[in-house]
Design an enzyme around this catalytic site. Structure first.
Site, short mmCIF file in Angstrom:
data_model
loop_
_atom_site.label_atom_id
_atom_site.label_comp_id
_atom_site.label_asym_id
_atom_site.label_seq_id
_atom_site.Cartn_x
_atom_site.Cartn_y
_atom_site.Cartn_z
N TYR A 165 32.35 -24.17 6.57
CA TYR A 165 30.90 -24.44 6.57
C TYR A 165 30.62 -25.62 7.49
CZ TYR A 165 26.11 -25.28 5.18
OH TYR A 165 24.75 -25.44 5.20
N ASP A 208 35.55 -31.33 11.70
CA ASP A 208 34.27 -31.52 11.02
C ASP A 208 34.55 -32.38 9.80
OD1 ASP A 208 31.95 -31.50 9.65
OD2 ASP A 208 31.65 -29.32 9.70
N LYS A 245 26.45 -37.14 6.02
CA LYS A 245 26.52 -37.51 4.60
C LYS A 245 26.71 -39.02 4.38
CE LYS A 245 27.85 -32.89 3.19
NZ LYS A 245 26.96 -32.17 2.31
C1 LIG Z 1 31.77 -29.86 6.44
C2 LIG Z 1 30.28 -29.80 6.63
N1 LIG Z 1 29.78 -29.70 7.87
C3 LIG Z 1 28.46 -29.65 8.10
C4 LIG Z 1 27.57 -29.70 7.06
C5 LIG Z 1 26.11 -29.63 7.32
O1 LIG Z 1 25.51 -30.86 7.08
P1 LIG Z 1 23.93 -30.96 6.82
O2 LIG Z 1 23.67 -30.35 5.49
O3 LIG Z 1 23.66 -32.44 6.86
O4 LIG Z 1 23.27 -30.23 7.94
C6 LIG Z 1 28.05 -29.81 5.75
C7 LIG Z 1 27.11 -29.84 4.61
O5 LIG Z 1 27.45 -29.67 3.47
C8 LIG Z 1 29.44 -29.86 5.53
O6 LIG Z 1 29.96 -29.94 4.30
#
Ligand SMILES: Cc1ncc(COP(=O)(O)O)c(C=O)c1O
Length: 463
Positions: A160, A262, A289
């Protein structure tokens, strides 16, 4: 209201109790449907039969509209590392508010937070801010494409990375759609994405060296980047093996492909992120986050020679955004990072270990096939005792657990535990052993309550 499948008297009692405790949330949810589709503006916080409306948070506790108190194990999907209403964060944000919020001009808090992150995260020599993890991964992928002059991306099945088009490939495919485990299909997570978007995405199984190697060899001349979460977050808190990340690092270097970690969720794993824990340095890293101290934020950074493409002086890559580097998020982020010391990481990670063990012991004691996966301050409950190594292991467990996660989640809410409805728990630094005991005891009670239901509808989960 969406109906949930088979119910017996125990699950009906759980629902009745939830309705009784949350009458105001139910009313608000109905009002919300006037102008928000389904009463919702963030699908990940919707759950059956309606979500609890929260009004206040203090440390690791959160309070709903009806005055119920919960230990907050959701922490806004892992982002509130220091819980709610942290005194120092509140003070700097309030001070900044009195000076104005955002200026259409640079603000020194931007490079102050950038300096802190560059110092901590091994791969990040230069960094840029945006407003979400979604933007961060979109821009890191764009940077990789621009730098390499290639278009294809390898993404993990179940990974994700937010909600932009490329990221919506194979986030949560059914096992039928997903196809061959060694060479998975690319399955769109959402409608409305042009089919040709996915011509440039290759899906591989996480933690599978051989299958990933074959995919890289098959597309080696077209690949810009591999994007991977060192610990898969939404797929079920699944840590990569060190061997897998080492393999990715070595092969991407050899083939001239950029490696993107990520770390939007995993910066909470260690002082310098999961990459420091694994001792593997990618080319680019995405963050979000916890670096915003509770305010909206995203960031992407990495090797200076890649990031310099964004320099307005000599760069060739465009990156703008009305709220990039928002001073409120920057000042909150500076304090959040300063408060995240090595000692603090040790403490919260040890509590995470204690919670995982406590929950695993409960499942074993009560005789339910359940276990936890995760690392540091993150974990997910799975209704299986099989090891969870990749998306399909997690999905198989989910498919085999029927409505149990829904009722476990509601039952825990009734016992004052607020966690993600997908069964993920995120710790925060104000937590102590008391909160761990609180969660373990609540899960024990929920398991006792739900055992007859499991007997009746999911007998294969009785041990
Ligand atoms: C690993 C990872 N990447 C990207 C995102 C996307 O972040 P955002 O919700 O701030 O767009 C998330 C969100 O949960 C995430 O867990």
């Amino acid at each position: 209201m969406k109906k949930v499948g088979s119910q017996n008297k125990e699950t009906q009692a759980i629902l009745d109790c939830y309705f009784k405790r949350t009458t105001k949330s139910r009313e608000l949810n109905s009002e919300a449907t006037r102008s928000l589709p389904g009463g919702d503006t963030r699908q990940s916080v919707y759950f059956y039969p309606y979500p609890t409306y929260m009004v206040r948070g203090e440390g690791c506790y959160i309070f709903d509209q009806d005055g119920n108190q919960y230990i907050d194990y959701m922490n806004n999907y892992t982002s509130l590392f220091h819980g709610h209403n942290h005194r120092k964060i509140r003070e700097v944000v309030t001070k900044q508010l009195t000076c104005g919020t955002v200026f259409g001009a640079p603000h020194k808090s931007q490079f102050e937070l950038a300096d802190i992150i560059c110092e901590r995260v091994p791969s990040i020599e230069n960094i840029r801010f945006c407003n979400s993890g979604t933007e961060a991964t979109m821009l890191a992928i764009r940077a990789a494409r621009a730098y390499t002059g290639k278009d294809k991306i390898i993404k993990m099945e179940g990974g994700y990375h937010g909600t932009h088009d490329v990221a919506e490939a194979s986030v949560s495919p059914s096992l039928e759609e997903a196809g061959d485990a060694e060479s998975p299909n690319v399955v769109p997570y959402s409608r409305g994405i042009p089919e040709n978007t996915f011509e440039n995405v290759v899906i591989v199984p996480f933690n599978n060296v051989q299958a990933t190697k074959s995919a890289i060899h098959a597309h080696r001349d077209e690949l810009a980047a591999i994007i991977v979460e060192p610990v898969m977050n939404a797929a079920g808190t699944i840590p990569a093996t060190k061997e897998y990340l080492r393999f990715l690092r070595d092969i991407t270097k050899k083939e001239g492909i950029l490696l993107i970690f990520d770390e939007v969720a995993t910066l909470r794993m260690s002082f310098g992120g999961a990459q420091q824990y694994y001792e593997i340095t990618p080319d680019l890293t995405t963050l979000g986050k916890i670096i915003g101290g509770g305010l909206p934020v995203g960031a992407f950074g990495g090797r200076e020679d890649i990031m310099s493409m964004f320099s307005p002086k000599e760069g060739t890559l465009h990156h703008a955004g009305t709220f990039n580097g928002h001073p409120l998020a920057m000042v909150a982020g500076i304090v959040a990072m300063q408060e995240s010391t090595i000692e603090v990481y040790k403490q919260v990670n040890a509590l995470g270990d204690s919670l995982r063990k406590g929950i695993n012991d409960v499942f074993a004691d009560i005789g339910i096939a359940g276990s936890t996966s995760g690392m540091g301050s993150l974990l997910t409950i799975h209704y299986t005792t099989n090891e969870i190594k990749d998306y399909r292991d997690s999905k198989r467990a989910q498919d085999g657990s029927g409505q149990l996660p829904t009722f476990m989640h509601l039952c825990l809410l009734n016992h004052g535990i607020f966690m993600a409805s997908r069964g993920q728990l995120a710790l925060s630094t104000p937590m102590r052993e008391d909160e761990i005991r609180g969660a373990v005891n609540a899960i024990r009670e929920a398991c006792v309550t739900l055992k007859p239901y499991i007997h009746q509808f999911l007998p294969h989960l009785i041990k």
